[in-house]
Enzyme design. Sequence first.
Site, PDB file in Angstrom:
ATOM      1  N   GLY A  94       0.935  -1.154  -0.018  1.00 31.53           N
ATOM      2  CA  GLY A  94       0.126   0.002   0.043  1.00 31.53           C
ATOM      3  C   GLY A  94       0.954   1.123   0.020  1.00 31.53           C
ATOM      4  O   GLY A  94       2.053   1.330   0.438  1.00 31.53           O
ATOM      5  N   GLY A 138       0.191   5.735   0.116  1.00 31.47           N
ATOM      6  CA  GLY A 138      -0.567   6.995   0.209  1.00 31.47           C
ATOM      7  C   GLY A 138       0.144   8.123   0.777  1.00 31.47           C
ATOM      8  O   GLY A 138       1.286   8.281   0.859  1.00 31.47           O
ATOM      9  N   GLY A 139      -0.580   9.453   0.927  1.00 29.83           N
ATOM     10  CA  GLY A 139      -0.016  10.368   1.213  1.00 29.83           C
ATOM     11  C   GLY A 139       0.484  10.331   2.726  1.00 29.83           C
ATOM     12  O   GLY A 139       1.610  11.065   3.029  1.00 29.83           O
ATOM     13  N   PHE A 140       0.383   9.269   3.544  1.00 25.41           N
ATOM     14  CA  PHE A 140       0.867   9.225   4.890  1.00 25.41           C
ATOM     15  C   PHE A 140       2.182   8.427   4.781  1.00 25.41           C
ATOM     16  O   PHE A 140       2.986   8.335   5.869  1.00 25.41           O
ATOM     17  CB  PHE A 140      -0.163   8.328   5.639  1.00 25.41           C
ATOM     18  N   GLY A 141       2.254   7.839   3.722  1.00 21.02           N
ATOM     19  CA  GLY A 141       3.469   6.721   3.581  1.00 21.02           C
ATOM     20  C   GLY A 141       3.282   5.537   2.803  1.00 21.02           C
ATOM     21  O   GLY A 141       2.479   5.597   1.866  1.00 21.02           O
ATOM     22  N   VAL A 169       3.008   1.035   3.299  1.00 16.58           N
ATOM     23  CA  VAL A 169       2.771  -0.195   4.080  1.00 16.58           C
ATOM     24  C   VAL A 169       3.340  -1.352   3.487  1.00 16.58           C
ATOM     25  O   VAL A 169       3.366  -1.550   2.298  1.00 16.58           O
ATOM     26  CB  VAL A 169       1.153  -0.372   4.296  1.00 16.58           C
ATOM     27  N   LYS A 188       3.711  -0.046   8.587  1.00 18.21           N
ATOM     28  CA  LYS A 188       3.571   1.227   8.056  1.00 18.21           C
ATOM     29  C   LYS A 188       4.408   2.209   8.371  1.00 18.21           C
ATOM     30  O   LYS A 188       4.856   2.427   9.412  1.00 18.21           O
ATOM     31  CB  LYS A 188       2.060   1.692   8.689  1.00 18.21           C
ATOM     32  N   ASP A 219     -11.885   9.954  10.092  1.00 15.96           N
ATOM     33  CA  ASP A 219     -11.797   9.778   8.900  1.00 15.96           C
ATOM     34  C   ASP A 219     -12.284   8.380   8.235  1.00 15.96           C
ATOM     35  O   ASP A 219     -11.512   7.448   7.551  1.00 15.96           O
ATOM     36  CB  ASP A 219     -10.223   9.593   8.820  1.00 15.96           C
TER      37      ASP A 219
END
Length: 265
Positions: free
Chosen positions: A37, A39-42, A44, A58, A154
């Site tokens: 995975g 995304g903007g968060f980082g 996985v 993560k 969220d």
Amino acid sequence: MHRVILLAQSGLQGGKCYRYQDLQLATHNFGEECRIGKGGFGEVFKAFIDDGNIVAVKRLNVSCGRAKIDFENEVRLGSNVQHRNLVRLQGSSTDGPELLLVLEYMPQGSLDKFLWGEKRGTLNWKKRYDIILGVARGLAHLHNEFHVKIVHRDIKSNNILLDDDFQPKIADFGLARLQPDDITHVSTRLAGTLGYLAPEYANKGHLSKRVDTFSFGIMTLEVISGRKCTDENFSGPDTSHLHEHVTSNHLNLFFINKFPSELYI
């Protein structure tokens, strides 16, 4: 400051501490072949730790200004809540150059992949019903059954993960907040995802469990329709998004049922 005090008074503790080097080794130095995975968060990664236990690691994007705050939230909240419809956080690592979270591994991935991603069209109605019900149970635990009230902030389709039996679990507690029982809402900086934000939260910053309820409703519409809440021109020029489309049709059905003779003249 108010958030820090609430966390301290809640009695919540962090999970197990892992060595950065051990997680780095378990993910083949965060190799592409282990990534499941992004995304903007980082990112996985799938990893095998503790004598073959499969987990998701993560890796947070520390360049994001909120990374440390979100990391603290997820460690405190994710490692304490235990429910069959909430992803379990097993531990974390802070001794390396990056912030790492060790999470329960969910083999089917996120719900959005089954709604409009590469697995679109493979969910039958029984599975869709069970997913909606399971997410509702997870939210009920956060709002009413845990010893402190937690507002996730969220709830969205790509934060719902599925196990081998397609049972859903709510993930990502980075934006979650505690709400004291003696107040109706707290005022916070706006956070969440476009299309899922409750109007009173988007307009006034009033945070309560109703914010999650609204987001859950939008997610439910996505599960039923298979369409993103931000899709434009859902049914022509009069409605631009899924929420407006459903609202418009609900009102039409209301007036047809209430005033059938007037409408059919």
